[in-house]
Design a protein around this motif. Structure first.
Motif, short mmCIF file in Angstrom:
data_model
loop_
_atom_site.label_atom_id
_atom_site.label_comp_id
_atom_site.label_asym_id
_atom_site.label_seq_id
_atom_site.Cartn_x
_atom_site.Cartn_y
_atom_site.Cartn_z
N ALA A 269 60.91 8.49 75.52
CA ALA A 269 59.84 9.30 76.20
C ALA A 269 58.44 9.33 74.94
O ALA A 269 57.43 9.16 75.37
N ILE B 67 61.81 22.79 76.82
CA ILE B 67 62.20 21.15 77.03
C ILE B 67 61.67 20.61 78.38
O ILE B 67 62.13 21.45 79.24
N MET C 87 61.14 12.13 70.61
CA MET C 87 60.66 13.29 71.33
C MET C 87 59.19 13.56 70.86
O MET C 87 58.79 13.13 69.71
N SER D 145 62.42 17.34 80.25
CA SER D 145 62.97 16.10 80.39
C SER D 145 62.84 15.37 81.62
O SER D 145 62.81 15.76 82.79
N SER D 146 63.20 13.99 81.77
CA SER D 146 63.07 13.02 82.97
C SER D 146 64.15 11.87 82.70
O SER D 146 64.04 11.53 81.35
N HIS E 241 68.08 14.76 75.86
CA HIS E 241 68.19 16.10 76.45
C HIS E 241 69.92 16.41 76.62
O HIS E 241 70.36 17.10 76.02
N MET F 87 61.13 14.88 76.30
CA MET F 87 62.31 13.80 75.77
C MET F 87 62.74 13.30 77.39
O MET F 87 62.40 13.66 78.37
N SER F 88 63.59 12.41 76.94
CA SER F 88 64.35 11.78 78.20
C SER F 88 65.56 12.63 78.61
O SER F 88 66.00 13.55 77.81
N ARG F 89 65.89 12.54 79.72
CA ARG F 89 67.21 13.10 80.18
C ARG F 89 68.42 12.72 79.31
O ARG F 89 69.30 13.52 78.83
#
Length: 313
Positions: free
Chosen positions: A301, A285, A249, A287-288, A268, A263-265
């Protein structure tokens, strides 16, 4: 001299054109997996994830400078620029030695021209790449987690993080080295984690870290003591969460100086309510989904974002 700051609102990202599983890094990046899909399909999915991620960051007010990778270099990992270059507040750019030969081709001087074109000032370039001739690597902010405010740098040693090179870097930037080994379980063996930034993230008020990877008790205590003495809340994650990239992150500044933890999904989704609550005390937060990039690239990420701390010209 500027007072140091830990986080920035500007990041450089490289849009992939040849993204795939890199066979040269798979030898010691145990996060990579083969998707069994055509490379062209993998690259297209990675581009879609990349574009959506950039949109999410920009919507939160982060300044994202996107540069497209070049087809002719055939650089499957170019989406992770933070490993070969870093940009510092005193106008210094550092160029790093890479473990995999095909990752060395990611380095490109035009990035400096692009940043100068965006109004940043570059005073000097420190180049450690000659270390590759001796088979040594130090992969940027993948290997080095900087605590800019407290003048420290954390590094988990591996084939991609040479101890002597790291100490040379710390002397150059007048920061205290915090050195340890972090391992993960692979087929019943404990093997070094390829980059520090998959097992720890340093934010202003807290650190997200997988302490279970530091097998040596003294080293684990030393890392914990450093974080605590600097007043950071320690948010521990499990090895399973680390494998979901919950250590990968980055805290950045968004609109109106809002603190964001990016951060990434998958990362998360792996967090429990207590961890989320601890983060959300100081950061929102963001996220994707980065599933293809994580699976084939073995990075997430944090690896995709090269922080720009350079002064404005």
């Amino acid at each position: 001299m500027h007072s140091p700051k830990q986080i920035t609102d500007t990041i450089l990202m490289i849009r992939p054109v040849q993204f795939r599983m890199n066979e040269q890094t798979a030898v010691n990046n145990y996060f990579q997996e083969d998707l069994n899909v055509r490379n062209s399909e993998i690259n297209q999915r990675a581009q879609e994830e990349f574009d959506a991620f950039v949109d999410v960051l920009r919507a939160a007010g982060v300044r994202v400078i996107v540069v497209s990778d070049r087809l002719e270099t055939d650089t499957p990992d170019s989406i992770f620029p933070n490993n070969w270059i870093s940009f510092h507040r005193n106008g210094t750019v550092v160029v790093y030695p890479m473990y995999a030969e095909n990752r060395r081709r990611e380095r490109r001087e035009d990035i400096l021209d692009i940043l100068e074109g965006e109004g940043f000032k570059i005073d000097q370039v420190i180049d450690y790449t000659s270390a590759e001739e001796e088979g040594l690597a130090l992969e940027g902010t993948g290997s080095i987690c900087m605590d800019r405010v407290n003048q420290k740098a954390y590094c988990a040693l591996s084939d991609r993080a040479d101890e002597d090179l790291f100490i040379e870097f710390c002397e150059e930037f007048d920061v205290a080295p915090v050195i340890f080994t972090a391992n993960q379980s692979v087929d019943g063996k404990r093997l070094p984690i390829y980059h520090t930034n998959v097992m720890m993230c340093l934010a202003e008020e807290f650190a997200v870290i997988c302490l279970d990877t530091i097998d040596d008790r003294k080293e684990r205590k030393q890392v914990r003591d450093h974080l605590r003495s600097d007043g950071r809340e320690i948010i521990t994650i499990s090895e399973a969460q680390m494998h979901a990239f919950a250590g990968n992150m980055l805290q950045v500044l968004g609109r109106d100086n809002e603190r964001l933890l990016v951060m990434s999904r998958a990362a998360h989704d792996s967090l429990d309510p207590e961890q989320i609550a601890a983060i959300e005390k100081t950061s929102r937060i963001v996220s994707s989904p980065l599933d293809t990039i994580e699976t084939c690239g073995g990075g997430s990420a944090r690896c995709m974002m090269a922080e720009v701390f350079l002064p404005q010209a």
